[in-house]
Write a protein that holds these residues in place. Structure first.
Motif, PDB file in Angstrom:
ATOM      1  N   VAL A  23       8.116   6.991  -3.602  1.00 28.03           N
ATOM      2  CA  VAL A  23       7.824   6.712  -2.189  1.00 28.03           C
ATOM      3  C   VAL A  23       9.122   6.587  -1.391  1.00 28.03           C
ATOM      4  O   VAL A  23       9.225   7.123  -0.276  1.00 28.03           O
ATOM      5  CB  VAL A  23       6.944   5.455  -2.045  1.00 28.03           C
ATOM      6  N   LEU A  24      10.116   5.921  -1.942  1.00 23.86           N
ATOM      7  CA  LEU A  24      11.411   5.808  -1.264  1.00 23.86           C
ATOM      8  C   LEU A  24      12.011   7.187  -1.006  1.00 23.86           C
ATOM      9  O   LEU A  24      12.546   7.453   0.081  1.00 23.86           O
ATOM     10  CB  LEU A  24      12.387   4.969  -2.095  1.00 23.86           C
ATOM     11  N   ALA A  57      16.871  -1.065   4.271  1.00 24.52           N
ATOM     12  CA  ALA A  57      16.194  -1.225   5.564  1.00 24.52           C
ATOM     13  C   ALA A  57      14.904  -2.018   5.400  1.00 24.52           C
ATOM     14  O   ALA A  57      14.555  -2.832   6.256  1.00 24.52           O
ATOM     15  CB  ALA A  57      15.906   0.145   6.188  1.00 24.52           C
ATOM     16  N   TRP A  58      14.188  -1.807   4.278  1.00 25.89           N
ATOM     17  CA  TRP A  58      12.966  -2.584   4.036  1.00 25.89           C
ATOM     18  C   TRP A  58      13.307  -4.083   4.015  1.00 25.89           C
ATOM     19  O   TRP A  58      12.635  -4.891   4.642  1.00 25.89           O
ATOM     20  CB  TRP A  58      12.302  -2.170   2.718  1.00 25.89           C
ATOM     21  N   LEU A  59      14.376  -4.436   3.296  1.00 22.47           N
ATOM     22  CA  LEU A  59      14.782  -5.843   3.235  1.00 22.47           C
ATOM     23  C   LEU A  59      15.144  -6.376   4.616  1.00 22.47           C
ATOM     24  O   LEU A  59      14.749  -7.473   4.991  1.00 22.47           O
ATOM     25  CB  LEU A  59      15.985  -6.015   2.304  1.00 22.47           C
ATOM     26  N   LEU A  60      15.906  -5.594   5.370  1.00 20.94           N
ATOM     27  CA  LEU A  60      16.333  -6.031   6.695  1.00 20.94           C
ATOM     28  C   LEU A  60      15.155  -6.155   7.664  1.00 20.94           C
ATOM     29  O   LEU A  60      15.280  -6.807   8.698  1.00 20.94           O
ATOM     30  CB  LEU A  60      17.396  -5.081   7.244  1.00 20.94           C
ATOM     31  N   GLU A  91       5.462   1.052  10.896  1.00 21.73           N
ATOM     32  CA  GLU A  91       4.380   0.339  10.194  1.00 21.73           C
ATOM     33  C   GLU A  91       3.860   1.115   8.993  1.00 21.73           C
ATOM     34  O   GLU A  91       3.574   0.541   7.946  1.00 21.73           O
ATOM     35  CB  GLU A  91       3.235   0.016  11.155  1.00 21.73           C
ATOM     36  N   GLU A  92       3.731   2.416   9.126  1.00 21.45           N
ATOM     37  CA  GLU A  92       3.208   3.232   8.029  1.00 21.45           C
ATOM     38  C   GLU A  92       4.176   3.225   6.844  1.00 21.45           C
ATOM     39  O   GLU A  92       3.775   3.082   5.696  1.00 21.45           O
ATOM     40  CB  GLU A  92       2.952   4.668   8.527  1.00 21.45           C
ATOM     41  N   GLU A  93       5.467   3.330   7.121  1.00 26.67           N
ATOM     42  CA  GLU A  93       6.473   3.302   6.061  1.00 26.67           C
ATOM     43  C   GLU A  93       6.504   1.933   5.379  1.00 26.67           C
ATOM     44  O   GLU A  93       6.537   1.852   4.141  1.00 26.67           O
ATOM     45  CB  GLU A  93       7.850   3.638   6.635  1.00 26.67           C
ATOM     46  N   ARG A 103       3.426   1.594   3.164  1.00 29.06           N
ATOM     47  CA  ARG A 103       3.532   2.372   1.916  1.00 29.06           C
ATOM     48  C   ARG A 103       4.434   1.670   0.904  1.00 29.06           C
ATOM     49  O   ARG A 103       4.099   1.566  -0.281  1.00 29.06           O
ATOM     50  CB  ARG A 103       4.062   3.772   2.198  1.00 29.06           C
ATOM     51  N   LEU A 104       5.569   1.174   1.378  1.00 32.87           N
ATOM     52  CA  LEU A 104       6.493   0.478   0.480  1.00 32.87           C
ATOM     53  C   LEU A 104       5.900  -0.827  -0.022  1.00 32.87           C
ATOM     54  O   LEU A 104       6.058  -1.184  -1.195  1.00 32.87           O
ATOM     55  CB  LEU A 104       7.836   0.240   1.182  1.00 32.87           C
ATOM     56  N   ASP A 105       5.211  -1.539   0.860  1.00 33.65           N
ATOM     57  CA  ASP A 105       4.558  -2.784   0.463  1.00 33.65           C
ATOM     58  C   ASP A 105       3.494  -2.522  -0.598  1.00 33.65           C
ATOM     59  O   ASP A 105       3.386  -3.261  -1.584  1.00 33.65           O
ATOM     60  CB  ASP A 105       3.938  -3.471   1.679  1.00 33.65           C
ATOM     61  N   GLN A 106       2.735  -1.474  -0.409  1.00 33.33           N
ATOM     62  CA  GLN A 106       1.642  -1.185  -1.332  1.00 33.33           C
ATOM     63  C   GLN A 106       2.139  -0.885  -2.746  1.00 33.33           C
ATOM     64  O   GLN A 106       1.556  -1.344  -3.718  1.00 33.33           O
ATOM     65  CB  GLN A 106       0.830   0.000  -0.799  1.00 33.33           C
TER      66      GLN A 106
END
Length: 196
Positions: A116-117, A134-137, A168-170, A173-176
């Protein structure tokens, strides 16, 4: 705590923090600090990444409740989320992660996450590492991340994550693909649904 309080009162440090404590330990120190009128921890340094979200169970709720900052160490999970590792490329025999797998990563779940990344990074024409950072930030509890680049090009790439705002979509997806499984008592449907 008195020694740390003395450092703040004497002007040698502005704020104090902790590293790698459990949530109950942070709350205990907070209570002791309050009881004795001492300066309390203002920040925690903890491991947190898309491949290691364990602090969401206990530590992040404490940080939010106590209004503490979070400085993340090993935001790329010891290089696992750098873009270097895939199912087909797990590093050579001399690779650090093959000699010392730290922080530990569930590789099977990790490779799904890396897929996914890679998709998000390709669509944005950037690196896997930048997307992971970026996800962390984008996480509300995160104050900053501590990167461990070995080379100047890695540092430049890591710093490029600061300008990326995931949509939000990205984020979804990463959260899922990286979400923790609920643990007791949160697996109780009544508590789990109420918490969401």
């Amino acid at each position: 705590m008195r020694a740390l309080d003395d450092l703040v009162r004497s002007g040698k440090v502005r704020y104090i923090g902790c590293s790698n404590l459990q949530g109950w330990q942070m709350m205990k120190v907070s209570g002791i600090s309050r009881q004795l009128g001492l300066h309390a921890f203002q920040t925690a340094q903890s491991y947190y990444s898309l491949a290691g979200r364990d602090i969401e169970r206990d530590i992040i709720p404490v940080l939010q409740d106590q209004k503490m900052g979070l400085l993340v160490w090993s935001p790329l999970a010891g290089g696992f989320l750098s873009g270097k590792y895939t199912r087909d490329n797990q590093g050579g025999a001399d690779d650090r992660r093959n000699k010392f797998d730290f922080p530990p990563v569930d590789r099977e779940k990790g490779y799904v996450l890396i897929d996914v990344l890679q998709e998000i990074a390709k669509a944005r024409e950037t690196s896997v590492a930048r997307i992971a950072l970026a996800w962390l930030l984008n996480q509300p509890a995160v104050t900053s991340v501590i990167v461990g680049a070995k080379r100047p090009d890695q540092l430049r790439d890591n710093l490029g994550a600061s300008g990326i705002v995931l949509n939000e979509e990205e984020l979804s997806r990463l959260d899922q693909v990286s979400r923790l499984q609920p643990e007791y008592p949160l697996w109780n449907p009544a508590v789990y649904l109420e918490d969401r």
